[in-house]
Design an enzyme around this catalytic site. Structure first.
Site, PDB file in Angstrom:
ATOM      1  N   HIS A   7       0.841  -1.208   0.000  1.00  0.00           N
ATOM      2  CA  HIS A   7       0.000   0.000   0.000  1.00  0.00           C
ATOM      3  C   HIS A   7       0.872   1.251   0.000  1.00  0.00           C
ATOM      4  CE1 HIS A   7      -2.990   2.768   2.193  1.00  0.00           C
ATOM      5  NE2 HIS A   7      -3.443   2.605   0.968  1.00  0.00           N
ATOM      6  N   ARG A   8       0.817   1.986  -1.094  1.00  0.00           N
ATOM      7  CA  ARG A   8       1.661   3.188  -1.282  1.00  0.00           C
ATOM      8  C   ARG A   8       3.137   2.819  -1.076  1.00  0.00           C
ATOM      9  NH1 ARG A   8      -2.049   7.276   2.441  1.00  0.00           N
ATOM     10  NH2 ARG A   8      -4.023   6.320   1.838  1.00  0.00           N
ATOM     11  N   GLU A  34       0.589  -0.640  -4.899  1.00  0.00           N
ATOM     12  CA  GLU A  34      -0.488   0.319  -5.103  1.00  0.00           C
ATOM     13  C   GLU A  34       0.061   1.716  -4.839  1.00  0.00           C
ATOM     14  OE1 GLU A  34      -3.774   2.960  -3.626  1.00  0.00           O
ATOM     15  OE2 GLU A  34      -1.956   2.318  -2.604  1.00  0.00           O
ATOM     16  N   ASP A  36      -0.746   6.293  -5.767  1.00  0.00           N
ATOM     17  CA  ASP A  36      -1.751   7.306  -6.125  1.00  0.00           C
ATOM     18  C   ASP A  36      -1.134   8.375  -7.012  1.00  0.00           C
ATOM     19  OD1 ASP A  36      -3.810   6.490  -3.867  1.00  0.00           O
ATOM     20  OD2 ASP A  36      -1.859   6.695  -2.891  1.00  0.00           O
ATOM     21  N   HIS A  49      -0.613  10.944  -2.417  1.00  0.00           N
ATOM     22  CA  HIS A  49      -1.970  10.548  -2.059  1.00  0.00           C
ATOM     23  C   HIS A  49      -2.912  11.731  -1.879  1.00  0.00           C
ATOM     24  CE1 HIS A  49      -5.246   9.573   0.772  1.00  0.00           C
ATOM     25  NE2 HIS A  49      -5.306   8.442   0.082  1.00  0.00           N
ATOM     26  N   GLU A 101      -3.682   4.253  -8.822  1.00  0.00           N
ATOM     27  CA  GLU A 101      -4.974   4.807  -8.438  1.00  0.00           C
ATOM     28  C   GLU A 101      -5.069   6.241  -8.928  1.00  0.00           C
ATOM     29  OE1 GLU A 101      -7.752   6.232  -4.735  1.00  0.00           O
ATOM     30  OE2 GLU A 101      -6.264   4.684  -4.303  1.00  0.00           O
ATOM     31  N   LYS A 103      -6.229   9.563  -8.536  1.00  0.00           N
ATOM     32  CA  LYS A 103      -6.703  10.317  -7.381  1.00  0.00           C
ATOM     33  C   LYS A 103      -7.253  11.669  -7.825  1.00  0.00           C
ATOM     34  CE  LYS A 103      -6.678   9.126  -3.025  1.00  0.00           C
ATOM     35  NZ  LYS A 103      -7.433   7.922  -2.660  1.00  0.00           N
ATOM     36  N   ASP A 221      -0.112  -1.983   4.413  1.00  0.00           N
ATOM     37  CA  ASP A 221       1.014  -1.111   4.736  1.00  0.00           C
ATOM     38  C   ASP A 221       2.236  -1.947   5.125  1.00  0.00           C
ATOM     39  OD1 ASP A 221      -0.729   1.034   4.469  1.00  0.00           O
ATOM     40  OD2 ASP A 221      -1.049   1.262   6.632  1.00  0.00           O
TER      41      ASP A 221
END
Length: 226
Positions: A7-8, A34, A36, A49, A101, A103, A221
């Protein structure tokens, strides 16, 4: 096997959406990352993000009103740089797949163009990418630009809504919050042929509970916990 998705990057270990965080995720053996994206004032896609820079940097203002050079002058968590999406692709270099993603507003077109560039000029494959968003209009734009790009519908509200959008967009996957999953909606999703990647799962008991279900990927995370 349930896929490990950072995640990120590896947000639990290194500041989110930085090249260093993406490298950490790869070092931890993720299947996917993943991240953003927003379009900044000078037109580049940057990996970040929030819509404003205050939470993660020493600066102020909205991402879309700052140029790339202004953003590059900021420090993320006191030490890191905000990367462009191209810099991120170059770092990851097909070592795992990438979930982009969308955003910010207007991100679909430049994201699709960059993905197509890496496929046509650098030997990447469509399987190296998933494009997701909470914003239906950005996903619709992505589909109209290049229907070969795999789409995922994000939902914090309901799996049913994610499925409805997925049907309309001929999506590849749904990305619901993990708390929304039930045996029934997992079965309904699988019956339609969609992949299920859930977010953001950090606690061991939640991970164990989810791994008992027929899902495809877990976004965390702490990808080392998966």
């Amino acid at each position: 096997m349930v896929q490990k998705i950072g995640h990120r990057g590896a947000k639990g270990h290194v500041a989110e959406n930085t090249l260093e965080s993406f490298q950490k995720a790869m070092d931890l053996g993720v299947n996917g990352i993943e991240l953003d994206v927003h379009v900044c004032a000078s037109g580049e896609l940057v990996v970040f993000h929030d819509f404003t820079v205050e939470r993660m940097t020493n600066g102020k203002g909205e991402i879309h009103k700052l140029t790339l050079s202004e953003l590059k002058g900021l420090k993320v968590a006191g030490e890191f740089e905000i990367p462009t999406l191209a810099e991120t692709f170059d770092l990851i270099n097909r070592k795992c797949w990438i979930n982009v993603e969308l955003k910010g507003h207007g991100t679909a077109q430049p994201a699709c163009e960059l993905i197509e560039k890496y496929i046509s000029e650098k030997g990447w494959e469509y399987e190296d990418f998933i494009v997701s968003s909470f914003q239906k209009e950005e996903l619709e734009k992505a589909k109209s630009i290049n229907p070969k790009i795999r789409l995922a519908t994000l939902s914090q509200a309901s799996v049913e809504q994610a499925l409805e959008w997925a049907d309309e967009l001929s999506a590849y996957a749904i990305h619901p919050h993990f708390s929304l999953l039930t045996d029934d909606n997992i079965h309904a999703t699988k019956k339609k042929g969609y992949k299920i990647n859930v977010w953001t799962v950090n606690h061991y008991e939640d991970i164990q509970h989810l791994e008992a279900h027929i899902i495809d990927g877990i976004i965390s995370d702490f990808p080392d916990r998966l």
